[in-house]
Design a protein around this motif. Structure first.
Motif, PDB file in Angstrom:
ATOM      1  N   LYS A  42     -58.461  36.778 -55.855  1.00 21.61           N
ATOM      2  CA  LYS A  42     -58.429  35.543 -55.069  1.00 21.61           C
ATOM      3  C   LYS A  42     -59.819  35.249 -54.518  1.00 21.61           C
ATOM      4  O   LYS A  42     -60.414  36.072 -53.814  1.00 21.61           O
ATOM      5  CB  LYS A  42     -57.439  35.663 -53.909  1.00 21.61           C
ATOM      6  CG  LYS A  42     -57.437  34.431 -52.999  1.00 21.61           C
ATOM      7  CD  LYS A  42     -56.409  34.525 -51.899  1.00 21.61           C
ATOM      8  CE  LYS A  42     -56.539  33.355 -50.925  1.00 21.61           C
ATOM      9  NZ  LYS A  42     -56.416  32.041 -51.581  1.00 21.61           N
ATOM     10  N   LEU A  61     -62.442  33.589 -51.995  1.00 16.60           N
ATOM     11  CA  LEU A  61     -62.420  33.202 -50.583  1.00 16.60           C
ATOM     12  C   LEU A  61     -63.455  32.140 -50.259  1.00 16.60           C
ATOM     13  O   LEU A  61     -63.210  31.246 -49.448  1.00 16.60           O
ATOM     14  CB  LEU A  61     -62.665  34.439 -49.702  1.00 16.60           C
ATOM     15  CG  LEU A  61     -61.566  35.491 -49.716  1.00 16.60           C
ATOM     16  CD1 LEU A  61     -62.010  36.724 -48.933  1.00 16.60           C
ATOM     17  CD2 LEU A  61     -60.272  34.936 -49.136  1.00 16.60           C
ATOM     18  N   THR A  66     -55.735  40.529 -54.817  1.00 19.63           N
ATOM     19  CA  THR A  66     -54.467  40.012 -54.285  1.00 19.63           C
ATOM     20  C   THR A  66     -53.559  41.162 -53.848  1.00 19.63           C
ATOM     21  O   THR A  66     -52.676  40.971 -53.002  1.00 19.63           O
ATOM     22  CB  THR A  66     -53.731  39.146 -55.324  1.00 19.63           C
ATOM     23  OG1 THR A  66     -53.489  39.924 -56.506  1.00 19.63           O
ATOM     24  CG2 THR A  66     -54.541  37.906 -55.683  1.00 19.63           C
ATOM     25  N   TRP A 119     -54.854  41.355 -50.351  1.00 17.74           N
ATOM     26  CA  TRP A 119     -54.574  40.107 -49.633  1.00 17.74           C
ATOM     27  C   TRP A 119     -53.102  40.014 -49.238  1.00 17.74           C
ATOM     28  O   TRP A 119     -52.764  39.642 -48.106  1.00 17.74           O
ATOM     29  CB  TRP A 119     -54.968  38.930 -50.513  1.00 17.74           C
ATOM     30  CG  TRP A 119     -54.662  37.576 -49.967  1.00 17.74           C
ATOM     31  CD1 TRP A 119     -53.590  36.788 -50.292  1.00 17.74           C
ATOM     32  CD2 TRP A 119     -55.411  36.822 -49.001  1.00 17.74           C
ATOM     33  NE1 TRP A 119     -53.642  35.592 -49.609  1.00 17.74           N
ATOM     34  CE2 TRP A 119     -54.747  35.588 -48.802  1.00 17.74           C
ATOM     35  CE3 TRP A 119     -56.582  37.064 -48.293  1.00 17.74           C
ATOM     36  CZ2 TRP A 119     -55.217  34.615 -47.932  1.00 17.74           C
ATOM     37  CZ3 TRP A 119     -57.055  36.089 -47.420  1.00 17.74           C
ATOM     38  CH2 TRP A 119     -56.379  34.891 -47.243  1.00 17.74           C
ATOM     39  N   ASP A 120     -52.221  40.360 -50.163  1.00 16.97           N
ATOM     40  CA  ASP A 120     -50.787  40.209 -49.924  1.00 16.97           C
ATOM     41  C   ASP A 120     -50.255  41.181 -48.876  1.00 16.97           C
ATOM     42  O   ASP A 120     -49.156  40.981 -48.344  1.00 16.97           O
ATOM     43  CB  ASP A 120     -50.011  40.385 -51.229  1.00 16.97           C
ATOM     44  CG  ASP A 120     -50.252  39.241 -52.206  1.00 16.97           C
ATOM     45  OD1 ASP A 120     -50.742  38.184 -51.761  1.00 16.97           O
ATOM     46  OD2 ASP A 120     -49.985  39.422 -53.416  1.00 16.97           O
ATOM     47  N   LEU A 177     -51.920  41.751 -46.096  1.00 15.25           N
ATOM     48  CA  LEU A 177     -52.388  41.266 -44.795  1.00 15.25           C
ATOM     49  C   LEU A 177     -51.355  40.315 -44.186  1.00 15.25           C
ATOM     50  O   LEU A 177     -50.632  39.611 -44.899  1.00 15.25           O
ATOM     51  CB  LEU A 177     -53.720  40.529 -44.952  1.00 15.25           C
ATOM     52  CG  LEU A 177     -54.901  41.336 -45.510  1.00 15.25           C
ATOM     53  CD1 LEU A 177     -56.111  40.420 -45.690  1.00 15.25           C
ATOM     54  CD2 LEU A 177     -55.250  42.512 -44.609  1.00 15.25           C
ATOM     55  N   VAL A 186     -50.253  36.885 -42.092  1.00 12.32           N
ATOM     56  CA  VAL A 186     -50.742  35.507 -42.162  1.00 12.32           C
ATOM     57  C   VAL A 186     -51.932  35.326 -41.226  1.00 12.32           C
ATOM     58  O   VAL A 186     -52.927  34.672 -41.572  1.00 12.32           O
ATOM     59  CB  VAL A 186     -49.619  34.510 -41.808  1.00 12.32           C
ATOM     60  CG1 VAL A 186     -50.173  33.094 -41.709  1.00 12.32           C
ATOM     61  CG2 VAL A 186     -48.503  34.575 -42.849  1.00 12.32           C
ATOM     62  N   GLU A 213     -54.066  37.679 -40.205  1.00  9.69           N
ATOM     63  CA  GLU A 213     -55.211  38.391 -40.765  1.00  9.69           C
ATOM     64  C   GLU A 213     -55.832  37.618 -41.921  1.00  9.69           C
ATOM     65  O   GLU A 213     -57.057  37.558 -42.055  1.00  9.69           O
ATOM     66  CB  GLU A 213     -54.781  39.782 -41.228  1.00  9.69           C
ATOM     67  CG  GLU A 213     -54.494  40.750 -40.083  1.00  9.69           C
ATOM     68  CD  GLU A 213     -53.895  42.053 -40.559  1.00  9.69           C
ATOM     69  OE1 GLU A 213     -54.160  43.085 -39.916  1.00  9.69           O
ATOM     70  OE2 GLU A 213     -53.139  42.048 -41.567  1.00  9.69           O
ATOM     71  N   GLN A 214     -54.986  37.011 -42.737  1.00 12.26           N
ATOM     72  CA  GLN A 214     -55.492  36.187 -43.838  1.00 12.26           C
ATOM     73  C   GLN A 214     -56.313  35.021 -43.305  1.00 12.26           C
ATOM     74  O   GLN A 214     -57.372  34.686 -43.859  1.00 12.26           O
ATOM     75  CB  GLN A 214     -54.325  35.671 -44.686  1.00 12.26           C
ATOM     76  CG  GLN A 214     -53.629  36.746 -45.498  1.00 12.26           C
ATOM     77  CD  GLN A 214     -52.426  36.204 -46.248  1.00 12.26           C
ATOM     78  OE1 GLN A 214     -51.985  35.070 -46.031  1.00 12.26           O
ATOM     79  NE2 GLN A 214     -51.868  37.015 -47.140  1.00 12.26           N
ATOM     80  N   GLN A 215     -55.841  34.408 -42.223  1.00 12.13           N
ATOM     81  CA  GLN A 215     -56.557  33.290 -41.614  1.00 12.13           C
ATOM     82  C   GLN A 215     -57.901  33.751 -41.056  1.00 12.13           C
ATOM     83  O   GLN A 215     -58.918  33.093 -41.250  1.00 12.13           O
ATOM     84  CB  GLN A 215     -55.715  32.654 -40.506  1.00 12.13           C
ATOM     85  CG  GLN A 215     -56.379  31.433 -39.878  1.00 12.13           C
ATOM     86  CD  GLN A 215     -55.511  30.777 -38.817  1.00 12.13           C
ATOM     87  OE1 GLN A 215     -54.327  31.080 -38.698  1.00 12.13           O
ATOM     88  NE2 GLN A 215     -56.108  29.889 -38.035  1.00 12.13           N
ATOM     89  N   LYS A 264     -60.265  34.336 -44.065  1.00 14.06           N
ATOM     90  CA  LYS A 264     -60.705  33.087 -44.684  1.00 14.06           C
ATOM     91  C   LYS A 264     -61.727  32.383 -43.794  1.00 14.06           C
ATOM     92  O   LYS A 264     -62.758  31.889 -44.284  1.00 14.06           O
ATOM     93  CB  LYS A 264     -59.487  32.183 -44.936  1.00 14.06           C
ATOM     94  CG  LYS A 264     -59.807  30.855 -45.616  1.00 14.06           C
ATOM     95  CD  LYS A 264     -60.297  31.033 -47.038  1.00 14.06           C
ATOM     96  CE  LYS A 264     -60.472  29.687 -47.737  1.00 14.06           C
ATOM     97  NZ  LYS A 264     -60.998  29.833 -49.112  1.00 14.06           N
TER      98      LYS A 264
END
Length: 315
Positions: A129, A131, A232, A235-236, A238, A240, A242-244, A247
């Motif tokens: 993915k 970023l 991914t 990423w998957d 993490l 929501v 943590e993903q924010q 990013k």
């Protein structure tokens, strides 16, 4: 492991996620500094619960090798040239087309638009993915002999990246493309294995290629960005939130790196001239005309043509 969960005692226990990030650049490079900036911002945003462990200087392998490590989850994140990405996702060859972008402003407008987001997400099916993109400037030819026109490239052995688009471009211009690992290029130039190469100003200068190549031709044939990617598989895992954070940190580091890159280009140009390099400003139109058949070939694929047209219509 790419993703590590630790327990830290600071009054009370809390989960800490550490993401392992590898790249091939030196610690003096603007992209490395931007990644460090991102790691600091991420630590701040997460209150110290989401951290990045950085391994520069190809400690973990070549760009292609690190991408493969991401795919199996043995590495969390990496930075690669999008030229390498075309070996995984064919449409990335578009970003390697010579003279695709009108200028620096147009390039950033494209990369920061829905088109750029589409490229960042295209590799998700390959467990990669994107970023954000980092500025890698424009690439130009340099050699041990002066290059004023495409005719001067005839017969020259020129190092290129492991990219079919780069190989075809040099062939189109009359040169002899020779894929060589970046870390081996200085010696290859010294030993005459290749006569020259093509890259941006800071890469030419920071790697001291001016010691063996005294001519740098500012034809600016391509503007291939770097891309920051995460597995991914990581990423998957993490949340929501943590993903924010990740990013946001990546995007902020991209803006920071733009400033560093502009300064690095100026310093490189000044340093090259002081080292006795002749900087040649050619008629770019001569080079642009000679690579037009590449656009005709790419346009045979309707989907590829659609993306190229969309890029060229961005104002």
């Amino acid at each position: 492991m790419a993703l590590v969960f630790l327990l830290m005692s600071c009054g009370k226990e809390k989960d800490v996620t550490v993401i392992k990030l590898g790249h091939g650049l030196s610690t003096s490079h603007s992209v490395h500094k931007a990644i460090v900036f991102m790691a600091d911002r991420l630590k701040e945003k997460s209150g110290g619960t989401l951290l990045i462990d950085i391994y520069p200087n190809q400690q973990l392998g070549s760009e292609r090798e690190m991408l493969e490590l991401l795919q199996i989850g043995s590495l969390g994140m990496t930075k690669v040239s999008t030229a390498i990405m075309e070996n995984f996702i064919p449409s990335f060859k578009i970003l390697g087309l010579p003279y695709l972008f009108r200028d620096r402003e147009h390039r950033f407008k494209v990369l920061e638009s829905e088109i750029g987001e589409m490229f960042l997400n295209q590799s998700i099916g390959r467990r990669l993915k994107g970023l954000t993109f980092y500025d890698s400037g424009t690439r130009s030819f340099y050699s041990q002999t002066p290059i004023h026109t495409p005719e001067d490239l005839t017969g020259l052995k020129l190092r290129v990246m492991e990219s079919n688009t780069a190989i075809n471009m040099v062939k189109q211009l009359g040169g002899s493309p020779t894929p060589i690992a970046w870390g081996e290029l200085y010696t290859a130039l010294q030993q005459g294995i290749v006569d020259g190469a093509e890259n941006n100003l800071p890469s030419f200068y920071l790697n001291r290629h001016y010691e063996v190549c005294k001519y740098y031709t500012m034809d600016e044939h391509t503007a291939i960005p770097d891309e920051l990617l995460i597995s991914t598989l990581v990423w998957d895992k993490l949340s929501v939130e943590e993903q924010q954070w990740l990013k946001e940190g990546a995007m902020e580091s991209s803006e920071y790196q733009k400033e560093l890159w502009s300064q690095a280009e100026l310093e490189a140009l000044e340093g090259m001239k002081e080292a006795g390099v002749e900087v040649i400003i050619p008629d770019k139109e001569l080079f642009r005309e000679q690579v037009q058949p590449m656009y005709e070939e790419f346009s045979e694929d309707p989907e590829v043509k659609k993306i190229i047209d969309a890029i060229q219509t961005v104002k």
